[in-house]
Design an enzyme around this catalytic site. Structure first.
Site, PDB file in Angstrom:
ATOM      1  N   ASN A   7       0.865  -1.175   0.000  1.00 51.54           N
ATOM      2  CA  ASN A   7       0.000   0.000   0.000  1.00 51.54           C
ATOM      3  C   ASN A   7       0.904   1.229   0.000  1.00 51.54           C
ATOM      4  O   ASN A   7       1.434   1.627   1.032  1.00 51.54           O
ATOM      5  CB  ASN A   7      -0.885  -0.042   1.252  1.00 51.54           C
ATOM      6  CG  ASN A   7      -1.806   1.157   1.350  1.00 51.54           C
ATOM      7  OD1 ASN A   7      -1.777   2.053   0.516  1.00 51.54           O
ATOM      8  ND2 ASN A   7      -2.617   1.178   2.396  1.00 51.54           N
ATOM      9  N   ARG A  92      -2.696  -2.131  -3.302  1.00 56.71           N
ATOM     10  CA  ARG A  92      -3.874  -1.300  -3.101  1.00 56.71           C
ATOM     11  C   ARG A  92      -3.744  -0.113  -4.041  1.00 56.71           C
ATOM     12  O   ARG A  92      -2.754   0.628  -3.986  1.00 56.71           O
ATOM     13  CB  ARG A  92      -3.929  -0.807  -1.661  1.00 56.71           C
ATOM     14  CG  ARG A  92      -5.061   0.176  -1.466  1.00 56.71           C
ATOM     15  CD  ARG A  92      -5.105   0.717  -0.059  1.00 56.71           C
ATOM     16  NE  ARG A  92      -6.238   1.621   0.083  1.00 56.71           N
ATOM     17  CZ  ARG A  92      -6.203   2.783   0.718  1.00 56.71           C
ATOM     18  NH1 ARG A  92      -5.087   3.181   1.281  1.00 56.71           N
ATOM     19  NH2 ARG A  92      -7.272   3.532   0.795  1.00 56.71           N
ATOM     20  N   HIS A 181     -12.412   3.315   0.291  1.00 62.82           N
ATOM     21  CA  HIS A 181     -12.450   2.307   1.365  1.00 62.82           C
ATOM     22  C   HIS A 181     -13.292   1.102   0.942  1.00 62.82           C
ATOM     23  O   HIS A 181     -13.793   0.356   1.784  1.00 62.82           O
ATOM     24  CB  HIS A 181     -13.064   2.856   2.667  1.00 62.82           C
ATOM     25  CG  HIS A 181     -12.262   3.902   3.371  1.00 62.82           C
ATOM     26  ND1 HIS A 181     -12.843   4.925   4.089  1.00 62.82           N
ATOM     27  CD2 HIS A 181     -10.926   4.080   3.490  1.00 62.82           C
ATOM     28  CE1 HIS A 181     -11.911   5.693   4.615  1.00 62.82           C
ATOM     29  NE2 HIS A 181     -10.736   5.203   4.256  1.00 62.82           N
ATOM     30  N   ARG A 242      -9.510  15.808   7.346  1.00 72.41           N
ATOM     31  CA  ARG A 242     -10.363  16.257   6.245  1.00 72.41           C
ATOM     32  C   ARG A 242     -11.698  16.764   6.778  1.00 72.41           C
ATOM     33  O   ARG A 242     -12.262  16.191   7.705  1.00 72.41           O
ATOM     34  CB  ARG A 242     -10.643  15.116   5.257  1.00 72.41           C
ATOM     35  CG  ARG A 242      -9.425  14.623   4.527  1.00 72.41           C
ATOM     36  CD  ARG A 242      -9.822  13.610   3.446  1.00 72.41           C
ATOM     37  NE  ARG A 242      -8.674  12.817   3.065  1.00 72.41           N
ATOM     38  CZ  ARG A 242      -8.645  11.480   3.087  1.00 72.41           C
ATOM     39  NH1 ARG A 242      -9.710  10.773   3.435  1.00 72.41           N
ATOM     40  NH2 ARG A 242      -7.558  10.843   2.737  1.00 72.41           N
ATOM     41  N   GLU A 385      -7.943  -4.905   5.475  1.00 71.94           N
ATOM     42  CA  GLU A 385      -7.830  -4.620   4.045  1.00 71.94           C
ATOM     43  C   GLU A 385      -6.712  -5.444   3.405  1.00 71.94           C
ATOM     44  O   GLU A 385      -6.831  -5.878   2.264  1.00 71.94           O
ATOM     45  CB  GLU A 385      -7.592  -3.116   3.838  1.00 71.94           C
ATOM     46  CG  GLU A 385      -8.832  -2.305   4.172  1.00 71.94           C
ATOM     47  CD  GLU A 385      -8.575  -0.806   4.287  1.00 71.94           C
ATOM     48  OE1 GLU A 385      -8.106  -0.384   5.366  1.00 71.94           O
ATOM     49  OE2 GLU A 385      -8.835  -0.076   3.333  1.00 71.94           O
TER      50      GLU A 385
END
Ligand code: AMP
Length: 398
Positions: A7, A92, A181, A242, A385
């Site tokens: 990732n 990813r 996601h 964010r 993940e």
């Protein structure tokens, strides 16, 4: 058989070497501060293998150099990647645009297409491409598979994915809700079905992925029908740094009146907002500590976070009509009982209840936080993940 999952972020690489069937992790680690000077002596690479930690503290010039150090640390820790039975490397990839919505075997054409999508994900896709190129150069014999964060949301209903702007402009520039996601929402909703002993096709679910980035999804029968993130990961919930949703007019207002340019506002909304912008800290553990000391800004940040979360829970309850399970996952969702309690407080009329003892219990595996017999199962289910990417990659090459 093992899969190496990579990732790559803009200045970091996270990785795991794992067995896609059992999920057993043979080694894992992180490369940080890529391309940044390191004067403080803190490690730039931390590699964990068989209960031991191996560190590297030199400067890491770029992603390729980072992966070379990682491969050296694999060798030093007794897992020479050239000799491991590697079925695949799973990458990813953040943005698949309209092009990619399934795990995809990587060749030159795929790399170019991922790179071409960089306009949609300027921070993420270029880093993903560099990670892919570096891994291909170091492991040329091993199949490389891209798994896309947007894939699970590819078939969102038109009403959910369409922004109400000029349709021609939207079509010309790929403007739609893509969602992110997705690997986590897909994996967790599958785990929920397993946990409940039901078929995913017969369940209506809300999944709340609350980590440093945060997103919610509404899933009907295994198919995502809505999600909070949009064209980019900026939309929706309040996150660590964010803003999530805001009046788009705020952007024009700041550009016109605060002497900020587009990049300044981009930085403000992506990196200086959310919990950090409101309270000074982006980590929920620090926020909770500040709240305990009576810090008003931290309390307001928490309240805004919960208000936004409840707004989407409400929206998805209506969209789905009836809900079988509401599930919390990721760093905050799995660990912060106060967030879970506040998010679902006072919803008994909707069949949603939280059992205080279950919610604050120390168990870390998939579990109920609703009381026995509650109409809606409220759950905590750990996401994974890396395992989902490893399985997708292994399935594709098999
Ligand atoms: P993730 O992006 O899923 O790795 O989540 C990372 C975030 O989870 C951190 O920034 C923290 O805000 C939060 N987190 C991790 N552990 C805890 C904890 N024990 N309690 C509250 N929040 C936590």
């Amino acid at each position: 058989m093992k899969v190496l999952v990579i990732n790559s972020g803009s200045s970091s690489i996270k990785y795991q070497l794992l067995d896609p069937e059992s999920g057993a992790v043979a080694a894992s680690g992180i490369v940080q501060r890529i391309g940044e000077p390191v004067a403080d002596g803190a490690p730039t690479v931390e590699h964990k293998s068989d209960g031991k930690t191996f560190e590297h503290d030199g400067e890491i010039a770029d992603h390729a150099a980072g992966l070379r150090v990682v491969f050296d640390l694999f060798r030093a820790s007794g897992h020479d990647l050239a000799h491991e039975q590697l079925a695949a490397v799973g990458h990813r990839v953040v943005h698949g645009g309209e092009v990619f919505y399934e795990p995809t075997l990587i060749d030159d054409r795929v790399v170019r297409a991922i790179s071409d999508l960089s306009a949609l994900a300027p921070l993420h896709n270029p880093a993903n491409v560099v990670g892919i190129e570096s891994a291909r150069a170091l492991l040329p014999e091993v199949p490389q598979v891209a798994v896309f964060d947007t894939a699970f949301f590819h078939r969102l209903p038109a009403a959910a994915k369409t922004y109400a702007i000029d349709a021609k402009i939207a079509a010309a520039h790929g403007v739609r809700k893509y969602g992110f996601h997705g690997t986590s929402h897909d994996y967790v909703s599958g785990q929920v079905a397993k946990f409940l002993g039901r078929d995913r096709s017969e369940l209506n679910q809300i999944v709340l992925h609350l980590g440093n980035g945060a997103s919610a999804s509404a899933i009907r029968g295994g198919q995502a029908v809505d999600t909070t993130m949009g064209l980019t990961p900026l939309e929706g919930l309040v996150m660590g740094t964010r803003s999530g949703d805001l009046d788009p007019g705020i952007i024009f207002h700041l550009i016109r009146t605060a002497e900020m340019n587009v990049d300044d506002v981009d930085d403000l909304l992506n990196r200086q907002s959310g919990l950090k912008g409101l309270s000074g800290v982006n980590d929920f553990r620090e926020l909770d500590t500040l709240r305990e000391t009576g810090d008003a800004a931290a309390q307001l940040a928490f309240d805004v976070y919960i208000h936004r979360l409840r707004r989407y829970i409400g929206a998805y309850l209506i969209e789905l009509g009836h809900v079988d399970a509401i599930t919390f996952t990721a760093g905050v969702g799995e660990n912060d009982a106060a967030v879970r309690a506040a998010a679902l407080a006072g919803l008994e009329n909707f069949g949603i209840q939280v059992d205080a003892a279950r919610n604050t219990g120390k168990d870390r595996s998939a579990r109920y936080i609703s009381p026995a017999g509650a109409p809606v199962a409220a759950l905590v289910v750990p996401t994974n993940e890396e395992l989902a990417i490893a399985r997708a990659a292994a399935d594709l090459v098999a």
